[in-house]
Design an enzyme around this catalytic site. Structure first.
Site, mmCIF file in Angstrom:
data_model
loop_
_atom_site.group_PDB
_atom_site.id
_atom_site.type_symbol
_atom_site.label_atom_id
_atom_site.label_comp_id
_atom_site.label_asym_id
_atom_site.label_seq_id
_atom_site.Cartn_x
_atom_site.Cartn_y
_atom_site.Cartn_z
ATOM 1 N N HIS B 57 42.355 34.789 36.408
ATOM 2 C CA HIS B 57 42.640 33.542 37.126
ATOM 3 C C HIS B 57 41.586 32.476 36.821
ATOM 4 O O HIS B 57 41.444 31.511 37.584
ATOM 5 C CB HIS B 57 42.676 33.795 38.631
ATOM 6 C CG HIS B 57 43.589 34.889 39.055
ATOM 7 N ND1 HIS B 57 44.933 34.855 38.806
ATOM 8 C CD2 HIS B 57 43.346 36.061 39.693
ATOM 9 C CE1 HIS B 57 45.498 35.962 39.289
ATOM 10 N NE2 HIS B 57 44.556 36.708 39.819
ATOM 11 N N HIS B 219 50.118 36.771 40.105
ATOM 12 C CA HIS B 219 50.152 37.968 39.257
ATOM 13 C C HIS B 219 51.569 38.218 38.759
ATOM 14 O O HIS B 219 51.899 39.328 38.344
ATOM 15 C CB HIS B 219 49.668 39.189 40.027
ATOM 16 C CG HIS B 219 48.430 38.945 40.803
ATOM 17 N ND1 HIS B 219 48.438 38.587 42.136
ATOM 18 C CD2 HIS B 219 47.133 38.952 40.420
ATOM 19 C CE1 HIS B 219 47.186 38.406 42.538
ATOM 20 N NE2 HIS B 219 46.385 38.621 41.524
#
Lengths: 333, 333
Positions: B57, B219
């Site tokens: 991320h 995700h």
């Protein structure tokens, strides 16, 4: 074509509307013709810095307009040179009486149009100098270019010359500095995937499922070779070896290392590239004393990266460190 | 799988080596277990801020370590919760005697591991509070989450609480502030393409050639619906309508608008998203007074975007504007 756009014909116009809405504290966006101008331009007594080129490389150049960097940027259509009237409007908008420097990436259309704009501006009494950036060691002559292409060193030249202009250095001095950045900067890029120009609607080129292109241009121009994907250790060597041998960069040199995403490559991969580059340079006695890591000169959503090295001295380092306040680069303010 | 990596098993380790090499002026990287720590930690008398989560991320969270933001970040393997021993090591490394705040995105693994770490730290005499961020309005309960997922508001909470901690506010005050950011922040994302976890070697999910997923998790967790690609005008409405109706955000409100790239979407598209969002909010009487546009909470190379709104007051605005000096966000210094 999957993109977050409305009509492909409106991409540049609507992106500029977004820039205008987001960054009115720092820039104004002129239309007909399109120019991104520093909000407080012209700054009296300061050399004005103008760059520009096709859109699709954001944040370059419009994202680098602001205190300590560019005074104006001329965004063309995607991967298309801006027109002389854009460049003329930009030049006149930023002329604070100390002359205007055009920082031009070496693509034939950009060079010709900036030359025409400089002639027109001169005839209106604005003193203009131009420096052409041609740092890409990948190929000599290319799809849109006679000589070497101009890529990552442009970002560094805009930052460093912007700082010098803030110090009220003369047009001749800022132009000399820009040539010095170009002379001491070298770049090379690679692609994992192609990109799609909105108006074209299909990928600019095709790469096989495990194929990469070494030496790619920022518009997808052919590079040195297509080959099988390799570990990033080897990819970095393929990019960095021609760079360090070209100038050359020698043991004992200090450099700014700029690891750039072509747009679609995430930061986690860029840091792995940086790690490999750091080891590669350490092995040759070259020390990275400044760095820039991220998407700064992009090719739409292309996956891949480029490496730019700039040999530093104390003066260039101090100018790099000087305050900057643009949408794309900001520190010290 | 085309990535700029060496062995997929070494992705996080080598990226952290890159971070350590690039940003030694601001952070230290501890290993066994992996923790990114502010270079001058612990700062005596200051509340320490710790966050963390799976890698992939970036720049969140490791790129937000430094003055004015986090004191430490715990990077797990890609899309995998960090372990309690990482969180404990981070907590102890940043304890300057004023207690430590854990900023936790609401994923079950993260929450449980941070709870365990807090218990362990407490038993060693470190005062810990935790705030769970759950700003994603897309779905209630998800693949890895009971309740709402934590996404973009985390970035804003880390910045705002970091500024408050620099002012030497107490642990209770900083924790209250973090809850206030969470209470006033809402997000939703969408994907144009999937992403590939290096260790998996194949895309996390599949989308058709003209299909998008509205409400995607960071995700790749399922969102609200899969549908045909639409003009960005409509996409923004699909994301922003549930956001503004949830809190709700009302006419007269001032907001920070955060338009985030999932990693593979270029800036030119984000500015078109921003332009549409600005028009959408203007139409409801909501004014954007601060913004953040770029890739800040990403999902590897996923193409797509997310929108986060945070209702602002003078205090939150001042804390947002306060100086910050991290690899991922920097201004005022």
């Amino acid at each position: 074509m999957k993109k977050l756009i409305n009509d492909p014909a409106d991409v540049v116009k609507e992106a500029l509307q977004g820039v205008a809405a987001a960054h009115a504290d720092r820039v104004r966006v002129l239309t007909e013709p399109n120019v991104v101008v520093r909000a407080d331009a012209p700054v009296q007594g300061k050399v004005g810095l103008v760059s520009g080129g096709g859109s699709g490389h954001e944040p370059m150049h419009g994202g680098f307009v602001g205190m300590g960097m560019l005074d104006a940027a001329c965004p063309g259509e995607v991967f298309t040179s801006p027109t002389p009237d854009q460049m003329l409007a930009a030049t006149k908008a930023v002329d604070g009486g100390a002359g205007v420097l055009h920082i031009v990436k070496n693509y034939t259309g950009d060079v010709l149009n900036f030359e025409m704009a400089a002639d027109l501006a001169s005839s209106e009494g604005v003193e203009v100098q131009a420096v052409v950036i041609n740092d890409d060691v990948a190929v000599q002559d290319s799809l849109y270019t006679a000589g070497r292409r101009g890529v990552g060193a442009t970002v560094l030249a805009e930052k460093i010359c912007g700082a010098a202009a803030e110090q009220r250095r003369s047009l001749a001095e800022v132009a000399d500095l820009c040539r010095r950045v170009n002379a001491n900067g070298r770049s090379m890029g690679m692609a994992l995937t192609s990109c799609t120009v909105p108006a074209a609607g299909k990928p600019t080129f095709e790469l096989g499922a495990s194929e990469v292109e070494i030496g790619i241009g920022i518009h997808g121009e052919p590079g040195r070779e297509r080959r099988e994907l390799a570990p990033v250790h080897d990819i970095v060597s393929m990019l960095a070896t021609p760079i360090v041998e070209d100038l050359p960069y020698n043991s004992g040199d200090s450099v700014l290392a700029f690891v750039n995403s072509m747009g679609g490559t995430p930061l986690i991969e860029l840091y792995i590239v940086y790690n490999e580059l750091n080891k590669f340079l350490s092995g040759r006695g070259i020390t990275i004393t400044r760095n820039l890591i991220g998407p700064y000169i992009t090719s739409l959503e292309m996956q891949g990266c480029s490496i730019t090295l700039l040999k530093l001295d104390d003066e260039l380092t101090a100018l790099w460190d000087a305050p900057v306040n643009t949408p794309g680069l900001r520190w010290g303010v």
